[in-house]
Design a protein around this motif. Structure first.
Motif, PDB file in Angstrom:
ATOM      1  N   UNK A  59       0.832  -1.200   0.000  1.00 44.09           N
ATOM      2  CA  UNK A  59       0.000   0.000   0.000  1.00 44.09           C
ATOM      3  C   UNK A  59       0.864   1.246   0.000  1.00 44.09           C
ATOM      4  N   UNK A  60       0.238   2.379  -0.339  1.00 42.58           N
ATOM      5  CA  UNK A  60       0.782   3.694  -0.022  1.00 42.58           C
ATOM      6  C   UNK A  60      -0.292   4.426   0.767  1.00 42.58           C
ATOM      7  N   UNK A  61       0.137   5.281   1.660  1.00 38.23           N
ATOM      8  CA  UNK A  61      -0.784   6.132   2.425  1.00 38.23           C
ATOM      9  C   UNK A  61      -0.860   7.489   1.738  1.00 38.23           C
ATOM     10  N   UNK A  62      -2.075   7.960   1.534  1.00 42.87           N
ATOM     11  CA  UNK A  62      -2.243   9.276   0.932  1.00 42.87           C
ATOM     12  C   UNK A  62      -1.801  10.352   1.920  1.00 42.87           C
ATOM     13  N   UNK A  96      -8.354   0.902 -12.174  1.00 41.10           N
ATOM     14  CA  UNK A  96      -9.444   1.296 -11.281  1.00 41.10           C
ATOM     15  C   UNK A  96      -9.340   0.475 -10.008  1.00 41.10           C
ATOM     16  N   UNK A  97      -9.528   1.118  -8.877  1.00 37.32           N
ATOM     17  CA  UNK A  97      -9.474   0.441  -7.588  1.00 37.32           C
ATOM     18  C   UNK A  97     -10.237   1.298  -6.578  1.00 37.32           C
ATOM     19  N   UNK A  98     -10.033   1.031  -5.313  1.00 38.00           N
ATOM     20  CA  UNK A  98     -10.624   1.828  -4.237  1.00 38.00           C
ATOM     21  C   UNK A  98      -9.553   2.169  -3.234  1.00 38.00           C
ATOM     22  N   UNK A 148      -5.676   4.585   2.499  1.00 31.23           N
ATOM     23  CA  UNK A 148      -4.601   3.766   1.970  1.00 31.23           C
ATOM     24  C   UNK A 148      -4.998   3.248   0.593  1.00 31.23           C
ATOM     25  N   UNK A 149      -4.011   3.164  -0.280  1.00 30.18           N
ATOM     26  CA  UNK A 149      -4.199   2.744  -1.659  1.00 30.18           C
ATOM     27  C   UNK A 149      -3.424   1.457  -1.892  1.00 30.18           C
TER      28      UNK A 149
END
Length: 94
Positions: free
Chosen positions: A20-23, A56-58, A67-68
């Motif tokens: 993940x990455x955190x925005x 496309x994701x959430x 988190x992405x």
């Protein structure tokens, strides 16, 4: 609404394949006030580009940010792993 940022990849758990990455919190704050239809777990639909890959994701709420998830195809195409920095372009889908 579109955002660009850089963030470090992190692994969910040491033995996990989920990355993940955190925005950045300022971006998360802007997203949190967009009127969106309710989704499971408070997720927000997004279109994301990292390097040559768009998908496309959430994004999912986590403490004071979202988190992405960064899927394997994206990590492989960009030579990313835990600890790497990704340049992300994220568009909220309303």
């Amino acid at each position: 609404m579109q955002f660009s940022f850089e963030a470090g990849l992190w692994r969910w758990r040491a033995d996990s394949q989920w990355h993940f990455v955190s925005l950045p919190e300022a971006i998360a704050d802007e997203i949190s006030v967009i009127p969106l239809p309710p989704k499971g777990f408070g997720s927000v639909k997004v279109r994301v580009t990292v390097g040559p890959v768009t998908w496309l994701t959430s994004i999912f709420p986590s403490e004071s940010t979202y988190i992405l998830p960064i899927k394997k195809q994206v990590r492989d195409a960009n030579a990313l792993s835990a600890g790497s920095t990704a340049a992300v372009v994220l568009e909220v889908i309303v």
